[in-house]
Motif scaffolding. Structure first.
Motif, short mmCIF file in Angstrom:
data_model
loop_
_atom_site.label_atom_id
_atom_site.label_comp_id
_atom_site.label_asym_id
_atom_site.label_seq_id
_atom_site.Cartn_x
_atom_site.Cartn_y
_atom_site.Cartn_z
N ALA A 1 12.23 -4.18 -0.95
CA ALA A 1 11.30 -3.59 -1.91
C ALA A 1 9.88 -3.97 -1.52
N PRO A 2 8.92 -3.06 -1.67
CA PRO A 2 7.54 -3.39 -1.31
C PRO A 2 6.97 -4.48 -2.21
N ALA A 3 6.17 -5.35 -1.62
CA ALA A 3 5.51 -6.41 -2.39
C ALA A 3 4.20 -5.88 -2.96
N PRO A 4 3.87 -6.23 -4.19
CA PRO A 4 2.58 -5.81 -4.75
C PRO A 4 1.44 -6.55 -4.05
N LEU A 5 0.25 -5.95 -4.09
CA LEU A 5 -0.90 -6.64 -3.55
C LEU A 5 -1.14 -7.91 -4.34
N GLY A 6 -1.34 -9.02 -3.62
CA GLY A 6 -1.42 -10.31 -4.28
C GLY A 6 -2.75 -11.01 -4.06
N GLU A 7 -2.76 -12.29 -4.37
CA GLU A 7 -3.98 -13.08 -4.32
C GLU A 7 -4.01 -14.02 -3.13
N CYS A 8 -3.13 -13.80 -2.15
CA CYS A 8 -3.25 -14.56 -0.91
C CYS A 8 -4.54 -14.11 -0.22
N SER A 9 -4.97 -14.83 0.79
CA SER A 9 -6.20 -14.44 1.48
C SER A 9 -5.97 -13.20 2.31
N LEU A 10 -7.06 -12.47 2.57
CA LEU A 10 -6.97 -11.31 3.45
C LEU A 10 -6.42 -11.71 4.81
N ARG A 11 -6.76 -12.90 5.26
CA ARG A 11 -6.29 -13.38 6.56
C ARG A 11 -4.79 -13.63 6.56
N GLN A 12 -4.26 -14.12 5.45
CA GLN A 12 -2.83 -14.45 5.39
C GLN A 12 -1.95 -13.21 5.24
N GLN A 13 -2.48 -12.17 4.66
CA GLN A 13 -1.68 -10.97 4.39
C GLN A 13 -1.24 -10.29 5.68
N ARG A 14 0.02 -9.90 5.75
CA ARG A 14 0.48 -9.04 6.84
C ARG A 14 0.23 -7.59 6.43
N TRP A 15 -0.52 -6.87 7.27
CA TRP A 15 -0.84 -5.47 7.03
C TRP A 15 -0.21 -4.63 8.14
N VAL A 16 0.31 -3.47 7.78
CA VAL A 16 0.76 -2.50 8.76
C VAL A 16 -0.27 -1.37 8.80
N VAL A 17 -0.85 -1.16 9.97
CA VAL A 17 -1.86 -0.12 10.14
C VAL A 17 -1.18 1.10 10.76
N LEU A 18 -1.21 2.21 10.05
CA LEU A 18 -0.41 3.39 10.37
C LEU A 18 -1.29 4.56 10.80
N ASP A 19 -0.80 5.31 11.77
CA ASP A 19 -1.38 6.63 12.05
C ASP A 19 -0.23 7.60 12.34
N LEU A 20 -0.32 8.78 11.76
CA LEU A 20 0.66 9.83 11.99
C LEU A 20 0.02 10.98 12.74
N GLU A 21 0.78 11.59 13.63
CA GLU A 21 0.40 12.89 14.17
C GLU A 21 1.35 13.91 13.54
N THR A 22 0.77 15.00 13.06
CA THR A 22 1.56 15.99 12.33
C THR A 22 1.36 17.38 12.95
N SER A 23 2.21 18.30 12.56
CA SER A 23 2.14 19.66 13.10
C SER A 23 0.99 20.45 12.51
N GLY A 24 0.30 19.90 11.53
CA GLY A 24 -0.83 20.57 10.89
C GLY A 24 -1.25 19.78 9.68
N LEU A 25 -2.11 20.35 8.86
CA LEU A 25 -2.67 19.63 7.71
C LEU A 25 -2.13 20.13 6.37
N ASN A 26 -1.14 21.00 6.40
CA ASN A 26 -0.55 21.49 5.16
C ASN A 26 0.41 20.43 4.62
N LEU A 27 0.11 19.92 3.44
CA LEU A 27 0.89 18.81 2.89
C LEU A 27 2.33 19.19 2.57
N ASN A 28 2.59 20.46 2.33
CA ASN A 28 3.92 20.88 1.90
C ASN A 28 4.74 21.57 2.98
N ARG A 29 4.09 21.98 4.07
CA ARG A 29 4.82 22.73 5.08
C ARG A 29 4.92 21.99 6.41
N ASP A 30 3.85 21.31 6.83
CA ASP A 30 3.84 20.70 8.15
C ASP A 30 4.68 19.43 8.18
#
Length: 235
Positions: A27-56
């Protein structure tokens, strides 16, 4: 019937092993009060077939991890191109994705399970995060019958919040890369764009600490306040 069975559409056809993996996702953890340095962040980028939110569709996923105040190059994720079954727009060529590469892509369910196991319970950073959040969420629902509930934070909103002197609120990723004079060797490729976004995020976290913003929760609260001010009518 499982408590979450209603979240799983009939179109999600999984093997027993894939179902077990999906059901074991943390289950995802809520944003907490640990330091920004301590937090593990996942930085995401997607490539998609287009910009249509419902079709691409999602074509590829790239991600890196920020942990202990730095990009952890031992934690990187890239899945070349999720296979799609319909004719794609020529716009995908901007990503260097030819028909043979797309046809050779891995099974969407497998790739998405791999990615969510990589994410774990961590919050996600992305540039124009609402788009990535929606596209990823729809792909997860369609392929896995999984409901995405992880926290997403938008670098495109954090940058003008923390660097108002830039006066480029509607800027794209390239604009912020140029403004901070980052040396980025490659663009319009999921893994490369995720790395560029992570480099930008580290600069912004440093700016946040200078402004007495020290935790993920505090950063989200400050961002929410800034967005309300931006949306307030001016007289």
């Amino acid at each position: 019937m499982s408590l979450f069975a209603w979240l799983r559409p009939a179109s999600a056809s999984l093997t027993p092993e894939q179902q077990q993996r999906r059901d074991r996702l943390p289950a995802p953890a809520p944003l907490g009060e640990c330091s920004l340095r301590q937090q593990r962040w996942v930085v995401l980028d997607l490539e998609t077939s287009g910009l249509n939110l419902n079709r691409d569709q999602v074509l590829s996923i790239g991600a890196v991890v920020i942990e202990d105040g730095a990009i952890d190059f031992s934690q990187q994720f890239e899945r070349t191109l999720l296979r799609v079954d319909h004719k794609l727009s020529p716009s995908v060529l901007i990503h260097g994705l030819g028909p043979s590469a797309i046809a050779a892509g891995c099974d969407p369910a497998q790739a998405l399970l791999d990615f969510m196991e990589f994410v774990g319970d961590s919050p996600v950073l992305a540039f124009h995060a609402p788009f990535d959040q929606h596209m990823l969420g729809r792909a997860l629902k369609d392929s896995l019958g999984y409901r995405l509930q992880h926290s997403f934070m938008d670098i495109a909103e954090l940058a003008p919040l923390l660097c108002p002197q830039a006066n480029i609120r509607e800027a794209g990723l390239d604009d912020w890369i140029d403004w901070f004079k980052l040396q980025v060797g490659e663009r319009h490729h999921a893994a490369a764009d995720a790395l560029a976004t992570a480099e930008l995020a580290l600069i912004l976290f440093s700016r946040a600490r200078q402004q007495q913003i020290h935790s993920p929760l505090n950063l989200q609260q400050r961002l929410n306040q800034w967005k309300r001010r931006q949306q307030a009518p001016s007289f």
